[in-house]
Scaffold this motif. Structure first.
Motif, short mmCIF file in Angstrom:
data_model
loop_
_atom_site.label_atom_id
_atom_site.label_comp_id
_atom_site.label_asym_id
_atom_site.label_seq_id
_atom_site.Cartn_x
_atom_site.Cartn_y
_atom_site.Cartn_z
N MET A 173 0.77 -1.12 -0.10
CA MET A 173 0.17 0.11 -0.12
C MET A 173 1.20 1.20 0.02
O MET A 173 1.61 1.55 0.91
CB MET A 173 -0.82 0.03 1.15
CG MET A 173 -1.82 -1.25 1.40
SD MET A 173 -2.92 -1.22 2.74
CE MET A 173 -4.06 -0.07 2.25
N ASP A 174 0.89 1.88 -1.06
CA ASP A 174 1.64 3.13 -1.27
C ASP A 174 0.69 4.50 -0.85
O ASP A 174 -0.18 4.90 -1.62
CB ASP A 174 2.27 3.17 -2.72
CG ASP A 174 3.33 4.28 -3.00
OD1 ASP A 174 3.75 4.88 -1.74
OD2 ASP A 174 3.56 4.26 -4.02
N GLU A 175 1.26 5.15 0.18
CA GLU A 175 0.58 6.27 0.92
C GLU A 175 -0.96 6.04 0.89
O GLU A 175 -1.91 6.82 0.00
CB GLU A 175 0.97 7.50 -0.21
CG GLU A 175 2.51 7.83 0.01
CD GLU A 175 2.96 8.45 1.10
OE1 GLU A 175 2.13 8.78 2.10
OE2 GLU A 175 4.15 8.73 1.17
N PRO A 176 -1.36 4.90 1.58
CA PRO A 176 -2.94 4.57 1.50
C PRO A 176 -3.87 5.87 1.76
O PRO A 176 -4.99 5.96 1.59
CB PRO A 176 -2.97 3.51 2.30
CG PRO A 176 -1.59 3.42 3.20
CD PRO A 176 -0.68 4.17 2.46
N THR A 177 -3.21 6.78 3.05
CA THR A 177 -4.10 7.69 3.31
C THR A 177 -3.68 9.37 2.79
O THR A 177 -4.34 10.06 3.18
CB THR A 177 -3.94 7.73 4.84
OG1 THR A 177 -2.81 8.31 5.27
CG2 THR A 177 -4.00 6.57 5.45
N ALA A 178 -3.03 8.98 1.76
CA ALA A 178 -2.79 10.54 0.98
C ALA A 178 -3.97 10.99 0.68
O ALA A 178 -5.00 10.41 0.09
CB ALA A 178 -1.79 10.26 -0.16
N GLY A 179 -4.09 12.30 0.88
CA GLY A 179 -5.18 13.30 0.37
C GLY A 179 -6.45 13.32 1.09
O GLY A 179 -7.61 13.64 0.77
#
Length: 260
Positions: A173-179
């Motif tokens: 999971m690459d930056e799952p919470t970005a944004g």
């Protein structure tokens, strides 16, 4: 005595060089079965480059990646996916013209290798199974909504459901919470932690939100300028002098509250 469990993922001396610049330099680590492990570091540390080598989007300059005892270095992303490695991306890639459930159905159609033979009646296939995956991520009530009107946090949940459709043993999971809003970040990672606990899926994730990392990761790795400078539990990483220097110039890293 519990039997020794072999790592589901083993990375040895992974290196990526661009005209002499070492984006990732001699990185080695393991991910255990059922482990939720974070890979953190400042912008430009090499996290995404590392992920892209694990999943086959980039070919390492040297080093090996082993999944479930099998060398996967140099395999194509689809081959790695078929072996049981899933991935979510920093920017969601759902089909905006389709409904929520249709996105999951398309992933199931691909998983069942029917992508070229079902165009006229694809909407009928695997609907019950798709609903089960949507229920896993709390999206069943939105099954028939078009993706184009979903809140960003719901798109991230949908992407997680899609990634689970081929029942991976390892999820990247690459930056799952970005944004996402702060409360939604915690909710998504709690959901991920629940999936790890209930289904035994191993998860390796990158993340910039330290509250998310320290609240949920079993172990934390820190990458800086392409090199792994720390790998341990939250207390060990928080106290590591090199990590302190990278993040806050020698100050106290993160709050000391217990994020159990």
């Amino acid at each position: 005595m519990d039997p020794i469990r072999e790592p589901i993922l083993r990375v040895e001396s992974l290196t990526k060089s661009y005209d002499g610049f070492l984006a990732v330099n001699d990185v080695s680590f393991d991910v255990a079965p059922g482990e939720l492990k974070a890979l953190i570091g400042p912008n430009g540390a090499g996290k995404s480059t590392c992920f892209n080598m694990l999943m086959g989007q980039l070919k390492p300059t040297r080093g090996t990646v082993t999944f479930d005892g099998r060398a996967i270095t140099g395999l194509k992303p689809r081959q790695i996916w078929r072996l049981g490695v899933g991935r979510t991306f920093q920017i969601t890639g759902t089909y905006q013209s389709m409904s929520v459930i249709e996105n999951v159905q398309m992933a199931l159609i691909s998983h069942h290798r029917r992508i070229f033979s079902v165009a006229p009646y694809a909407w009928k296939l695997y609907r019950d199974e798709a609903m089960e995956f949507l229920a896993t991520v709390g999206m069943e009530a939105q099954a028939d909504r078009p993706c184009s009107i979903l809140a960003y946090g719901d798109l991230k949940r949908l992407e997680l459901a899609i990634a689970l459709t081929h029942r991976p043993r390892l999820l990247l999971m690459d930056e799952p919470t970005a944004g996402m809003a702060p409360s939604a970040r915690i909710e998504l990672m709690q959901l991920t932690a629940d999936i790890v606990r209930e289904q035994g899926v191993s998860v390796l994730f990158t993340e910039h939100d330290m509250d998310v990392v320290f609240a949920h990761a079993h172990h934390i790795m820190v990458l800086n300028r392409g090199q792994l400078i720390a790998d341990g539990d939250a207390a060990a990483v928080r106290a590591n002098p090199q990590v302190q220097e990278v993040y806050l110039g020698g100050g106290t890293l993160f709050k000391e509250a217990d994020h159990a």
